[in-house]
Design a protein around this motif. Sequence first.
Motif, short mmCIF file in Angstrom:
data_model
loop_
_atom_site.label_atom_id
_atom_site.label_comp_id
_atom_site.label_asym_id
_atom_site.label_seq_id
_atom_site.Cartn_x
_atom_site.Cartn_y
_atom_site.Cartn_z
N LEU A 189 3.78 2.80 8.49
CA LEU A 189 2.71 3.58 9.10
C LEU A 189 1.34 2.97 8.81
CD1 LEU A 189 2.02 5.99 10.80
CD2 LEU A 189 2.08 7.42 8.74
N ASN A 206 3.43 13.44 6.91
CA ASN A 206 2.29 12.52 6.89
C ASN A 206 1.03 13.19 6.37
OD1 ASN A 206 3.82 10.47 7.88
ND2 ASN A 206 3.10 10.62 9.99
N ASN A 260 4.92 4.16 2.61
CA ASN A 260 4.41 4.37 3.97
C ASN A 260 3.92 3.08 4.62
OD1 ASN A 260 4.74 7.24 4.11
ND2 ASN A 260 3.00 7.44 2.74
#
Length: 392
Positions: A244, A270, A241
């Motif tokens: 992000l 998420n 991730n």
Amino acid sequence: MATLIGDSKSAVQPSEEQQVVLDEQIGHIRVVTLNSPRKLNIISSKVVSRLAELFEKWEDEKEAEIIIIKGTGRAFSAGGDLKMFYEGKADESWIEVVYRMYWLLYHLHTYKKTLVAIVHGLAMGGGASFAVPSTFSVVTENTVFATPEAGFGFHTDCSFSYVLSHLPGHLGEYLALTGARFDGAEMVATGLATHYVPSKKLPELEKRLVSLSSGEREAVKASIEEFSIQVKPGEKSILNNIPLIDKCFSKDTVEEIIESLVAESNTEGNEWVKETIKTLKRSSPSGLKITLQSIRRGRKQILFECLKKEFRLTINTLRGLISNDMYEGIRAIMIEKDNSPKWNPLSLSEITEEKLELVFNPFKDEFELQLPEEGKIARWEGKYENSSYQKK
């Protein structure tokens, strides 16, 4: 007596005062073992004093060529003995203990001999700071790394405002603010460790290191690589991730980071974001704000400057200059274990820039941490550059 392998006639018999740290001499090998397994090898004032003594002695010892550091039991080291400060039972004044610890860290980052850390089990905060700057950091399937200090009102200390701020992208902010845990594979992927060796092979690795005729680093590296394996972070790794994390943790303030995470929390896939938000919201506001500021400054600082900054932050936090959250966090999480800390200030908005600056200001009436100019050279610097997660 510490036992590496077999029967070593040259092993040093430690006194009762030194049982928390065992040391052994086998030819040109020196082994130091953190030996408080029931306390997860926490770093007490005695541990700091003894390690400083040994590392200084061995660096000047011509016969000593390879230094191995490891821990007994289920941990390499679970970090500093914070209860010592909470209970006021330090053997020395706490300023002196902190000062000595930072000198030891400087020494490890600039050590002239080949250091090999065998990190099997927990490696938290200050405990991990003995492993990351080593020439070679060997981790296993049981290794767990984390810097959880911000959550209980402290700050990311022991050189980690430098180390984490130099990781790819904004991964350092994420690790520092959330206290998220990394396993051995994730440590290798990000450069926090150099080699991954299955735990069952550790005895063989140690025997191999002892058999070496010198501490020449390429020879030591080749020997470790005989037992190391290539590993990749798993499918659920937070490293998947990274985009992000960069998006959210690049924001200027803790408030904006949380707002960014909230905006992402309803996006499918998420789920970890929701847990991250919970973690930040239950953490100490002062710990979060001090830590983010420290990591951000660390991005522009060299090791020498980060150590001096962290020393100030530690002393000012222990003094409760803008908050007593550290003591409240230790009480709630480590002493009474009710997990219901009463933070003060209670909200992030109460910690203004002016108030935050107070803990970063140089001391006016007392000594600063004094380190030799050569401390500006950090051997760890650039260690992560070949990381498979280096931001492009």
